[in-house]
Design a protein around this motif. Structure first.
Motif, PDB file in Angstrom:
ATOM      1  N   ASP A  89       0.800  -1.221   0.000  1.00  0.00           N
ATOM      2  CA  ASP A  89       0.000   0.000   0.000  1.00  0.00           C
ATOM      3  C   ASP A  89       0.836   1.276   0.000  1.00  0.00           C
ATOM      4  O   ASP A  89       0.277   2.379  -0.005  1.00  0.00           O
ATOM      5  CB  ASP A  89      -0.933   0.010   1.210  1.00  0.00           C
ATOM      6  CG  ASP A  89      -2.038  -1.039   1.097  1.00  0.00           C
ATOM      7  OD1 ASP A  89      -2.414  -1.375  -0.045  1.00  0.00           O
ATOM      8  OD2 ASP A  89      -2.520  -1.525   2.141  1.00  0.00           O
ATOM      9  N   LEU A  90       2.153   1.157  -0.002  1.00  0.00           N
ATOM     10  CA  LEU A  90       2.982   2.355  -0.118  1.00  0.00           C
ATOM     11  C   LEU A  90       2.913   2.894  -1.539  1.00  0.00           C
ATOM     12  O   LEU A  90       2.737   2.141  -2.500  1.00  0.00           O
ATOM     13  CB  LEU A  90       4.438   2.028   0.218  1.00  0.00           C
ATOM     14  CG  LEU A  90       4.776   1.707   1.670  1.00  0.00           C
ATOM     15  CD1 LEU A  90       6.252   1.355   1.792  1.00  0.00           C
ATOM     16  CD2 LEU A  90       4.436   2.873   2.585  1.00  0.00           C
ATOM     17  N   PRO A  91       3.075   4.209  -1.720  1.00  0.00           N
ATOM     18  CA  PRO A  91       3.091   4.753  -3.086  1.00  0.00           C
ATOM     19  C   PRO A  91       4.285   4.236  -3.867  1.00  0.00           C
ATOM     20  O   PRO A  91       5.329   3.902  -3.298  1.00  0.00           O
ATOM     21  CB  PRO A  91       3.184   6.269  -2.858  1.00  0.00           C
ATOM     22  CG  PRO A  91       3.713   6.429  -1.464  1.00  0.00           C
ATOM     23  CD  PRO A  91       3.213   5.254  -0.689  1.00  0.00           C
ATOM     24  N   GLN A  92       4.126   4.159  -5.177  1.00  0.00           N
ATOM     25  CA  GLN A  92       5.178   3.610  -6.030  1.00  0.00           C
ATOM     26  C   GLN A  92       6.299   4.602  -6.261  1.00  0.00           C
ATOM     27  O   GLN A  92       7.479   4.231  -6.257  1.00  0.00           O
ATOM     28  CB  GLN A  92       4.594   3.179  -7.377  1.00  0.00           C
ATOM     29  CG  GLN A  92       5.607   2.569  -8.334  1.00  0.00           C
ATOM     30  CD  GLN A  92       6.174   1.249  -7.845  1.00  0.00           C
ATOM     31  OE1 GLN A  92       5.505   0.504  -7.132  1.00  0.00           O
ATOM     32  NE2 GLN A  92       7.416   0.947  -8.217  1.00  0.00           N
ATOM     33  N   ASN A  93       5.958   5.879  -6.495  1.00  0.00           N
ATOM     34  CA  ASN A  93       6.953   6.875  -6.890  1.00  0.00           C
ATOM     35  C   ASN A  93       6.941   8.076  -5.957  1.00  0.00           C
ATOM     36  O   ASN A  93       5.954   8.341  -5.279  1.00  0.00           O
ATOM     37  CB  ASN A  93       6.688   7.358  -8.321  1.00  0.00           C
ATOM     38  CG  ASN A  93       6.573   6.212  -9.303  1.00  0.00           C
ATOM     39  OD1 ASN A  93       5.478   5.927  -9.779  1.00  0.00           O
ATOM     40  ND2 ASN A  93       7.670   5.564  -9.599  1.00  0.00           N
ATOM     41  N   GLY A  94       8.041   8.805  -5.972  1.00  0.00           N
ATOM     42  CA  GLY A  94       8.155  10.038  -5.211  1.00  0.00           C
ATOM     43  C   GLY A  94       8.831  11.112  -6.032  1.00  0.00           C
ATOM     44  O   GLY A  94       9.117  10.917  -7.222  1.00  0.00           O
ATOM     45  N   PRO A  95       9.132  12.252  -5.426  1.00  0.00           N
ATOM     46  CA  PRO A  95       9.776  13.346  -6.161  1.00  0.00           C
ATOM     47  C   PRO A  95      11.200  12.997  -6.554  1.00  0.00           C
ATOM     48  O   PRO A  95      11.815  12.082  -5.986  1.00  0.00           O
ATOM     49  CB  PRO A  95       9.748  14.497  -5.150  1.00  0.00           C
ATOM     50  CG  PRO A  95       9.720  13.821  -3.812  1.00  0.00           C
ATOM     51  CD  PRO A  95       8.898  12.579  -4.013  1.00  0.00           C
ATOM     52  N   ALA A  96      11.728  13.727  -7.516  1.00  0.00           N
ATOM     53  CA  ALA A  96      13.094  13.494  -7.976  1.00  0.00           C
ATOM     54  C   ALA A  96      14.089  13.781  -6.861  1.00  0.00           C
ATOM     55  O   ALA A  96      13.879  14.657  -6.011  1.00  0.00           O
ATOM     56  CB  ALA A  96      13.390  14.386  -9.179  1.00  0.00           C
ATOM     57  N   LEU A  97      15.178  13.037  -6.871  1.00  0.00           N
ATOM     58  CA  LEU A  97      16.238  13.270  -5.905  1.00  0.00           C
ATOM     59  C   LEU A  97      17.031  14.511  -6.294  1.00  0.00           C
ATOM     60  O   LEU A  97      17.086  14.898  -7.468  1.00  0.00           O
ATOM     61  CB  LEU A  97      17.175  12.057  -5.853  1.00  0.00           C
ATOM     62  CG  LEU A  97      16.546  10.736  -5.411  1.00  0.00           C
ATOM     63  CD1 LEU A  97      17.550   9.601  -5.570  1.00  0.00           C
ATOM     64  CD2 LEU A  97      16.078  10.829  -3.968  1.00  0.00           C
ATOM     65  N   PRO A  98      17.675  15.162  -5.315  1.00  0.00           N
ATOM     66  CA  PRO A  98      18.474  16.350  -5.644  1.00  0.00           C
ATOM     67  C   PRO A  98      19.634  16.017  -6.568  1.00  0.00           C
ATOM     68  O   PRO A  98      20.125  14.873  -6.591  1.00  0.00           O
ATOM     69  CB  PRO A  98      18.995  16.810  -4.262  1.00  0.00           C
ATOM     70  CG  PRO A  98      18.109  16.167  -3.260  1.00  0.00           C
ATOM     71  CD  PRO A  98      17.660  14.871  -3.873  1.00  0.00           C
ATOM     72  N   ASP A  99      20.085  17.009  -7.319  1.00  0.00           N
ATOM     73  CA  ASP A  99      21.281  16.844  -8.136  1.00  0.00           C
ATOM     74  C   ASP A  99      22.511  16.721  -7.243  1.00  0.00           C
ATOM     75  O   ASP A  99      22.454  16.992  -6.031  1.00  0.00           O
ATOM     76  CB  ASP A  99      21.450  18.050  -9.066  1.00  0.00           C
ATOM     77  CG  ASP A  99      20.347  18.124 -10.113  1.00  0.00           C
ATOM     78  OD1 ASP A  99      19.788  17.065 -10.473  1.00  0.00           O
ATOM     79  OD2 ASP A  99      20.041  19.252 -10.557  1.00  0.00           O
ATOM     80  N   ALA A 100      23.624  16.334  -7.837  1.00  0.00           N
ATOM     81  CA  ALA A 100      24.877  16.246  -7.080  1.00  0.00           C
ATOM     82  C   ALA A 100      25.279  17.629  -6.580  1.00  0.00           C
ATOM     83  O   ALA A 100      24.980  18.659  -7.196  1.00  0.00           O
ATOM     84  CB  ALA A 100      25.978  15.666  -7.960  1.00  0.00           C
ATOM     85  N   ALA A 101      25.957  17.652  -5.446  1.00  0.00           N
ATOM     86  CA  ALA A 101      26.414  18.907  -4.859  1.00  0.00           C
ATOM     87  C   ALA A 101      27.603  19.459  -5.643  1.00  0.00           C
ATOM     88  O   ALA A 101      28.425  18.703  -6.168  1.00  0.00           O
ATOM     89  CB  ALA A 101      26.808  18.696  -3.400  1.00  0.00           C
TER      90      ALA A 101
ATOM     91  N   GLY B 125      25.086  12.374  -3.403  1.00  0.00           N
ATOM     92  CA  GLY B 125      25.362  13.569  -4.184  1.00  0.00           C
ATOM     93  C   GLY B 125      26.719  14.169  -3.954  1.00  0.00           C
ATOM     94  O   GLY B 125      26.988  15.298  -4.402  1.00  0.00           O
ATOM     95  N   ALA B 126      27.624  13.463  -3.280  1.00  0.00           N
ATOM     96  CA  ALA B 126      28.952  14.001  -3.000  1.00  0.00           C
ATOM     97  C   ALA B 126      29.860  12.899  -2.477  1.00  0.00           C
ATOM     98  O   ALA B 126      29.448  12.076  -1.665  1.00  0.00           O
ATOM     99  CB  ALA B 126      28.872  15.137  -1.974  1.00  0.00           C
TER     100      ALA B 126
END
Length: 437
Positions: free
Chosen positions: A228-240, A316-317
């Protein structure tokens, strides 16, 4: 803020230390994949869930939302309030732990075989039906604010925050995942619900399971717990965009002992030279009392109780950083010694004797990590999220031992960058020429 229930489970967790574990990949009927180590000698199972993203997913202006949300998942779920939820966990002799880090949101659970179904049902309710009641939000918010206030007077935390701002710029890594007094105070229930929906998503989930459970039983557990968890979420941040200017930056703070953090660009764990870099770091500052920094800064000069370094592989680093604490009138000398040793090793390399000692340290210490169901579940979940092969635990020490002195010294020349080695100091250091204040 996260409580542990039923200490009896912890007493059942100890298993013989071992690095060679039989890991099998299990996929449920709905397509959820986990790595499993069956261990039927005691009626107990450890479950580790890792969701990629963590506090880096905090929305702009809502720093601390994911961390605060983590503290609320045990504060009421379904038709249970916080007190009833805690009582139910304790009655099952289970433990649930929820934590938010820069790149991951983790859920750790331990439960007895006889109570497995009830424990999984209760854990599921905390993941898919948290209540976020007003009373719970304010109670946990107060706990978080208390921690933040305490950090404002902790030299280690002050140095860490300043180092992050210096190195990571405007990336989420630049600020503490706990948030600030202002950002946490301003978080609403809607912000916390959004953080929950963004963090706990199936397409960024990695699972390790160890204990008294079969593959078929695990398939059912995975679907019951997580479908029952959602399949997708927001994009991850870009690399620092990392900023290592090679300078020394001072944050004035009234304390008799200054805390210094230092760092330069590091290396990703999937780099072919990573094991050589890992051994190099062990020699430089990661090998306890035998490391170069401990010998030069502590043993020979008595400038500190400890000087350490480590490779930090974030999503990201990738950085190589370390720390040292020393009296205000001696920290400048400690920094001078570290800079000198960094430059010397970059130019001269290390010796065969140092390399063999580092290999012995690394290969000898590794099996000790596999000291129970919980630690093993944590390790195999981490292996997945880091993209390691399923046989990594069995082959890791062989890869360490295969590294040659020539490889390590080539990596020392290529990776160590004395001109970029940047220090951030919190305290009132004397005689230290700072780049900025």
């Amino acid at each position: 803020m996260i409580r542990y229930a039923a200490a009896i489970v912890l007493t059942l967790a100890a298993l013989p230390a071992r690095a060679e574990v039989d890991i099998q990949e299990v996929t449920s009927d709905s397509g959820i994949t986990a790595w499993l180590v069956e261990e039927h000698s005691i009626p107990f199972t450890a479950l580790e869930l890792r969701f990629r993203g963590g506090t880096s997913l905090d929305a702009p202006g809502q720093r601390g939302a994911t961390n605060l949300m983590a503290g609320l998942l045990e504060e009421g779920a379904g038709d249970l309030d916080a007190r009833d939820f805690t009582r139910a966990v304790e009655e099952l002799a289970a433990t649930f732990n929820y934590d938010a880090y820069d790149d991951t949101f983790t859920v750790s659970a331990k439960f007895l075989t006889e109570n497995r179904d009830e424990a999984v049902d209760l854990l599921r309710s905390s993941l898919v039906e948290p209540t976020f009641s007003d009373a719970a939000v304010e109670r946990v918010r107060a706990q978080v604010l208390s921690i933040i206030r305490s950090n404002l007077t902790d030299p280690d935390e002050i140095a860490g925050e300043a180092f992050s701002k210096q190195v990571y710029g405007d990336h989420p890594y630049a600020t503490a995942g706990e948030g600030t007094l202002e950002s946490v105070a301003g978080l609403t229930r809607d912000d916390l619900v959004a953080a929950w929906q963004n963090a706990l998503v199936k397409d960024r989930l990695f699972i390790g399971v160890v204990g008294d459970i079969t593959a078929d039983e695990l398939k059912t557990l995975l679907d019951d717990l997580l479908s029952d968890l959602p399949q997708n979420g927001p994009a991850l941040p870009d690399a620092a965009d990392l900023n290592f200017d090679g300078g020394t930056h001072v944050v004035e703070f009234d304390t008799p002992q200054s805390v210094a953090l230092f760092g330069q660009p590091g290396m990703s764990q999937d780099d072919p030279d990573f094991f050589a870099a890992y051994l190099l770091n062990t020699i430089v500052g990661g090998g306890g009392f035998e490391s170069v920094l401990m010998q030069e800064v502590r043993e020979k000069r008595g400038l500190t109780y400890g000087a350490y370094s480590y490779l930090l592989d974030k999503d990201g680093a990738n950085i190589w950083m370390g720390s040292v604490s020393s009296a205000n009138d001696r920290v400048a000398e400690a920094i001078e010694v570290i800079r000198a040793e960094w430059a010397r090793i970059a130019e001269e390399g290390v010796t065969e004797e140092q390399l063999e000692a580092a290999k012995k340290y690394m290969t000898g210490a590794y099996p000790l990590r596999f000291d129970g169901n919980g630690p093993i579940a944590n390790i195999i979940a981490g292996m997945q999220i880091q993209g390691m092969p399923i046989d990594y635990a069995a082959t890791r020490n062989d890869k360490v031992n295969a590294v040659t002195l020539e490889q390590v010294n080539r990596v020392a020349r290529e990776l160590m960058q004395p001109d970029k080695l940047t220090f951030v100091v919190a305290g009132k250091p004397e005689g230290l020429e700072a780049t900025s204040n």
